[in-house]
Design an enzyme around this catalytic site. Structure first.
Site, PDB file in Angstrom:
ATOM      1  N   CYS A  36      43.677  40.304  39.806  1.00  0.00           N
ATOM      2  CA  CYS A  36      43.793  41.195  40.973  1.00  0.00           C
ATOM      3  C   CYS A  36      44.038  40.335  42.213  1.00  0.00           C
ATOM      4  CB  CYS A  36      42.510  42.026  41.108  1.00  0.00           C
ATOM      5  SG  CYS A  36      42.699  43.408  42.235  1.00  0.00           S
ATOM      6  N   GLU A  81      29.351  26.343  44.699  1.00  0.00           N
ATOM      7  CA  GLU A  81      29.598  27.472  45.589  1.00  0.00           C
ATOM      8  C   GLU A  81      29.947  27.007  46.996  1.00  0.00           C
ATOM      9  OE1 GLU A  81      30.103  30.457  44.879  1.00  0.00           O
ATOM     10  OE2 GLU A  81      29.471  30.417  42.788  1.00  0.00           O
TER      11      GLU A  81
HETATM   12 FE1  SF4 Z   1      43.323  45.152  40.755  1.00  0.00          FE
HETATM   13 FE2  SF4 Z   1      43.195  47.726  40.140  1.00  0.00          FE
HETATM   14 FE3  SF4 Z   1      45.373  46.340  39.535  1.00  0.00          FE
HETATM   15 FE4  SF4 Z   1      43.069  45.894  38.252  1.00  0.00          FE
HETATM   16  S1  SF4 Z   1      44.309  47.733  38.215  1.00  0.00           S
HETATM   17  S2  SF4 Z   1      44.504  44.336  39.041  1.00  0.00           S
HETATM   18  S3  SF4 Z   1      41.594  46.202  39.870  1.00  0.00           S
HETATM   19  S4  SF4 Z   1      44.609  46.774  41.568  1.00  0.00           S
END
Ligand code: SF4
Length: 491
Positions: free
Chosen positions: A240, A84
């Site tokens: 994401c 970490e």
């Molecule tokens: Fe990110 Fe929402 Fe797209 Fe999933 S759906 S990758 S959480 S922006």
């Protein structure tokens, strides 16, 4: 009111939502429902979907293997702690090799506690943010000398007792190593949560950060907290991502308010294209005037950005601009190979305890001549004899960006003949070969300086690529080169 992790751990799986609702009711400005996870069924589904994806897709990383298989709890905590700390501000791909070498050299807290700071800095060289390694070693010494070698087992104790361990690191160690049901919030989690709940207020503000911690503590899976936290971070690191998130592959898109908003806008646009009469999509903000979590009215949702409308951050302060003169002092070693003088930096502050070429911070807008004079004057102290400014050869400039400093090194070189006596009253200094230089605790910036120096030296010693016309030598049409030493070469 902030829920303590131990309080959360004692609750049945869904009680925390009711508790959070109570906490929110007591707070001065309860966040609108759109920004919360208030439906227990949705929370359960999100946990399930995210963990199933993590089990399928997680990256195989050395610290994960150790955390999953190490039976000794102290060693497990130590292994996660090292990972970490190394992962703060540094990419996984860079960390892996450092992590493996570190764990090989110091497999336990006791081994690390016995290491010298010099050894720690040598292994850390190139990883950046050098105070991390130093603090890790100081904390290991504390665990051994004051806590009988036993790692604290809860996030609260880890944060309280270990120097350099903040709220995030404490939560990560406690959940991954000891199964404590406590959330974590790092840069990846901030991005994912802000998108999941359309949080467009400044994500670095204390008010937003507090909300995100509350949310992370609500979401964390009670039976697999370590895996859940790693899954959330993994999602931020691989799916994401900041610029082009892979929403189509996202296991939690059904729970994502930002994704839903984009989908609604797309559906509306295509229906409009085909001339269908459709209701105006619900793309308004949460409906609460002056909502502290929505984007500010001056910077509303921008359809062209899609989900990357979130998160948002206040503009960063520009980095401090610094200019430093540095001199590669060179001499011939006993086997004819060049040796360089390096000196040790003070034990606190930027790059504490690392080695560098003698360097001098410069005032801005100094004339080159003045720069040389100041550097020459500074070098005299190291060499114990006068240094002529004119003798310093300019080798180029090297730019290195630290997190908050834009540093330009103005690189000079000075070749020395004969013996040089170094004043022992000054900072420690030593002569090193090139190989020793790279094995020493030197920063990446200094490695760049040596590289620039070598490049310039090679340029100087390579043949001058100038075609000379020598009419009186009658070489006809054959091109002729000079090697810079008055020798002409036929090519
Ligand atoms: Fe990110 Fe929402 Fe797209 Fe999933 S759906 S990758 S959480 S922006």
């Amino acid at each position: 009111m902030r829920l303590s992790s131990s309080a959360l751990r004692r609750l049945p799986p869904c009680a925390d939502h009711a508790l959070l609702a109570g906490a929110a009711a007591a707070a001065p400005a309860p966040p609108p429902a759109r920004h919360l996870f208030s439906d227990p069924a949705e929370v359960e589904a999100l946990r399930r979907n995210l963990l199933a994806w993590y089990d399928r897709c997680k990256r195989d990383l050395p610290w994960r293997a150790l955390a999953a298989t190490e039976p000794d709890a102290d060693r497990r905590g130590y292994a996660v702690w090292v990972s970490e700390i190394m992962l703060q501000q540094t990419q996984v791909a860079t960390v892996i090799d450092y992590y493996n070498r570190w764990m090989q050299k110091w497999p336990t807290l006791h081994a690390l506690a016995q290491a010298s700071l010099e050894e720690v800095n040598e292994l850390w060289a190139g990883l950046g943010y050098y105070s991390r390694g130093k603090r890790l070693q100081e904390a290991a010494r504390k665990v051994v000398s004051e806590l009988a070698g036993r790692m604290p087992r809860t996030a609260e104790d880890l944060q309280k007792l270990l120097p350099g361990v903040g709220r995030y690191t404490a939560g990560a160690i406690a959940s991954i190593s000891y199964g404590q049901a406590t959330g974590v919030v790092d840069g990846n989690v901030i991005r994912v949560l802000c998108r999941l709940r359309c949080i467009g207020a400044d994500s670095s503000s204390p008010a937003v950060i507090d909300r995100l911690w509350d949310m992370a503590n609500v979401l964390v899976d009670r039976s697999r907290p370590g895996d859940f936290n790693q899954a959330l971070m993994e999602l931020g690191a691989t799916v994401c991502v900041p610029k082009a998130p892979l929403c189509g592959e996202c296991p939690v898109k059904q729970h994502c308010q930002a994704w839903r908003r984009v989908e609604r806008e797309l559906a509306f646009a295509s229906q409009k294209l085909f001339g269908k009469k459709t209701p105006v999509p619900d793309v308004e903000d949460c409906g609460v005037g002056d909502c502290p979590l929505c984007p500010p009215a001056t910077e509303p949702w921008d359809s062209s950005l899609g989900v990357t409308n979130f998160p948002r951050k206040a503009a960063k302060k520009p980095p401090r601009v610094m200019r430093t003169a540095t001199c590669v002092l060179e001499r011939r070693g006993c086997h004819g190979a060049p040796e360089y003088l390096i000196v040790q930096r003070p034990s606190s502050g930027l790059l504490a305890g690392l080695w560098e070429f003698p360097s001098l911070p410069l005032a801005q807008d100094l004339q080159e001549e003045k720069e040389r004079e100041e550097l020459a004057h500074h070098l005299q102290a190291w060499m114990g004899r006068p240094v002529a400014a004119k003798g310093l050869q300019f080798m180029g400039e090297v730019i290195h960006i630290f997190s908050h400093i834009h540093q330009t090194y103005v690189v000079y070189s000075l070749h020395l003949d004969g013996d040089v006596t170094l004043d022992p009253a000054l900072s420690p200094s030593r002569w090193v070969t090139e190989e020793e230089f790279h094995a020493s605790a030197v920063s990446t910036a200094m490695k760049k300086v040596l590289k620039a120096h070598e490049k310039q030296r090679r340029k100087e010693s390579s043949p001058v690529k100038t075609i000379l016309v020598l009419p009186d030598l009658n070489f006809g049409d054959i091109p002729t080169l000079s090697d810079g030493n008055g020798h002409f070469i036929l090519t």
